[in-house]
Design an enzyme around this catalytic site. Structure first.
Site, PDB file in Angstrom:
ATOM      1  N   TYR A 277      18.744  28.538   9.886  1.00  0.00           N
ATOM      2  CA  TYR A 277      17.649  29.385  10.359  1.00  0.00           C
ATOM      3  C   TYR A 277      17.497  29.308  11.875  1.00  0.00           C
ATOM      4  CZ  TYR A 277      15.744  30.041   5.640  1.00  0.00           C
ATOM      5  OH  TYR A 277      15.555  30.391   4.341  1.00  0.00           O
TER       6      TYR A 277
ATOM      7  N   LYS B 104       0.846  -1.200   0.000  1.00  0.00           N
ATOM      8  CA  LYS B 104       0.000   0.000   0.000  1.00  0.00           C
ATOM      9  C   LYS B 104       0.887   1.259   0.000  1.00  0.00           C
ATOM     10  CE  LYS B 104      -0.329  -0.084   5.037  1.00  0.00           C
ATOM     11  NZ  LYS B 104      -1.072  -0.651   6.163  1.00  0.00           N
TER      12      LYS B 104
HETATM   13  C1  LIG Z   1      -0.258  -1.727   6.727  1.00  0.00           C
HETATM   14  C2  LIG Z   1      -0.818  -2.985   7.277  1.00  0.00           C
HETATM   15  C3  LIG Z   1      -0.016  -4.098   7.496  1.00  0.00           C
HETATM   16  C4  LIG Z   1       1.480  -4.067   7.371  1.00  0.00           C
HETATM   17  O1  LIG Z   1       2.027  -3.544   8.568  1.00  0.00           O
HETATM   18  P1  LIG Z   1       3.593  -3.401   8.815  1.00  0.00           P
HETATM   19  O2  LIG Z   1       3.693  -2.848  10.176  1.00  0.00           O
HETATM   20  O3  LIG Z   1       4.092  -2.449   7.777  1.00  0.00           O
HETATM   21  O4  LIG Z   1       4.174  -4.752   8.653  1.00  0.00           O
HETATM   22  C5  LIG Z   1      -0.629  -5.269   7.892  1.00  0.00           C
HETATM   23  N1  LIG Z   1      -1.969  -5.324   8.075  1.00  0.00           N
HETATM   24  C6  LIG Z   1      -2.774  -4.265   7.901  1.00  0.00           C
HETATM   25  C7  LIG Z   1      -4.226  -4.395   8.150  1.00  0.00           C
HETATM   26  C8  LIG Z   1      -2.226  -3.061   7.509  1.00  0.00           C
HETATM   27  O5  LIG Z   1      -3.022  -1.992   7.363  1.00  0.00           O
END
Ligand SMILES: *Cc1c(COP(=O)(O)O)cnc(C)c1O
Length: 369
Positions: free
Chosen positions: A267, A35
């Site tokens: 800055y 994702k």
């Molecule tokens: C994003 C997600 C994962 C992966 O999690 P990580 O901590 O990146 O391994 C697994 N399950 C769900 C439902 C997620 O939203």
């Protein structure tokens, strides 16, 4: 030497890290989570690197899954947020997706179109209180989906742990117990573990029938970052030491400033030299995705040394203390994270997590693809 910040991607690292995930959970099938543009590495890049190696790919949205299908990916695709409307249900059917159903409104979307989805994952809220049905409703949801003709190939079960990166946290045992109690009497596959839960040994939740098909959902570890927050200076150990970074972010030194005691840098003049030294100005700033809130002391790799960030991060630049790197000069590349500097250390120093740094890398750093 490139004049600007850039990233290098290491596809073999993804496959290597997936093999680490498999070693942590023998016999457990893997949804590789890609994702958010493959955690900032590129949706198609991640899919290409992992297709064939993982058992399936997981994304958040139907749109991401559609893009993968259009690009020719024909393997199993899990959609973690499931359908947001009836059109999405139709898309799940046409594209052969495995949606996650987590909310009563989605049952309405399913009823609104005359299609039957062969595989549906049902998410149970065991205590994170983000997505999922009450475990007490598991059987009712099953009955309703079956009555509508869904799940010919399977109705499967999923939950997500709130505290897997702190394995000792009592919330984990509570959630695992609730999940096992709800899913045990019902047929279907079971999926609990993200990366952190895999490291904690929960790829297969104890208490589930050992014959039951289990799936894990590793994300961050595939990209080479350990999910637990680690002190910035902790040496890697255990399986973490075996993860390889999938992304290296580099930028050149574009100027060197000699510093006198009392000289300030950047800055707000927030950093003051205590001794004579040199500041290296690096072509990487918050517009490139480097966190502006990273404080002085955040590690930056210069050659084979770790040098501290000094002063405030600017839009296109940041400064490092080169006192310990007398050879460093204009044109030398420095590593902001990646090979030789784990992203979770930078994240820890900057008060954030590796996920945020990786997903916020600016488009202008991406290699042409
Ligand atoms: C994003 C997600 C994962 C992966 O999690 P990580 O901590 O990146 O391994 C697994 N399950 C769900 C439902 C997620 O939203």
């Amino acid at each position: 030497m490139r004049r600007a910040a850039s990233i290098q991607l290491h596809p073999e690292a993804l496959r290597h890290n997936l093999a680490v995930a498999r070693r942590l959970a023998p016999g457990v099938s893997m949804w590789a989570v890609i994702k958010a543009e493959g955690y900032g590495h590129g949706l198609f890049w991640a899919a290409e690197a992992l297709a064939g190696a993982s058992d399936g790919l997981a994304v958040s949205q139907i749109g991401e899954a559609r893009a993968l299908r259009e690009a020719g990916f024909d393997g199993a695709l899990l959609v973690l947020q499931g359908p947001h409307d009836a059109g999405d249900v139709r898309a799940c059917h046409e594209l052969g997706l495995e949606p996650v159903i987590h909310e009563a409104a989605q049952l309405g979307h399913l009823d609104a179109v005359p299609v039957r989805l062969p595989t549906v994952w049902i998410k149970l809220n065991t205590g994170m209180n983000r997505l999922g049905f009450d475990p007490l409703d598991a059987e009712g949801v099953t009955r309703r989906l079956r009555a509508a003709g869904h799940g010919a190939l399977g109705l499967h079960w999923m939950t997500h742990l709130a505290c897997a990166d702190e394995p000792e946290h009592p919330q984990n045992a509570r959630q695992l117990e609730r999940f096992v109690a709800a899913a045990s009497p019902l047929p279907g596959h079971a999926s609990v573990a993200n990366s952190a839960a895999l490291f904690a040994g929960w790829g297969r939740a104890s208490g589930l029938d050992p014959e039951r098909v289990c799936w894990a959902r590793p994300g961050i570890m595939l990209y080479g970052a350990h999910p637990a927050s680690v002190p910035a200076d902790a040496p890697p150990e255990g399986p973490q030491a075996d993860l390889r970074p999938a992304m290296t972010v580099q930028a050149p030194i574009i100027a060197v400033q000699p510093l006198e005691p009392g000289s300030t840098v950047g800055y707000g003049a927030t950093w003051t030299a205590a001794a004579p030294g040199r500041a290296g100005i690096v072509a990487m700033g918050y517009a490139d995705g480097y966190p502006r809130h990273a404080p002085s002391g955040t590690p930056v790799r210069v050659g084979d040394r770790i040098c501290p960030l000094i002063g405030r991060v600017s839009m296109d630049m940041l400064a490092v203390d080169l006192t310990d790197c007398p050879q460093a000069k204009v044109g030398d590349p420095v590593t902001l994270w990646g090979e030789g500097l784990p992203v979770e250390r930078v994240a820890r120093a900057a008060g954030t997590i590796s996920y945020e740094l990786l997903t916020r890398v600016a488009d202008r750093l991406q290699p042409a693809r």
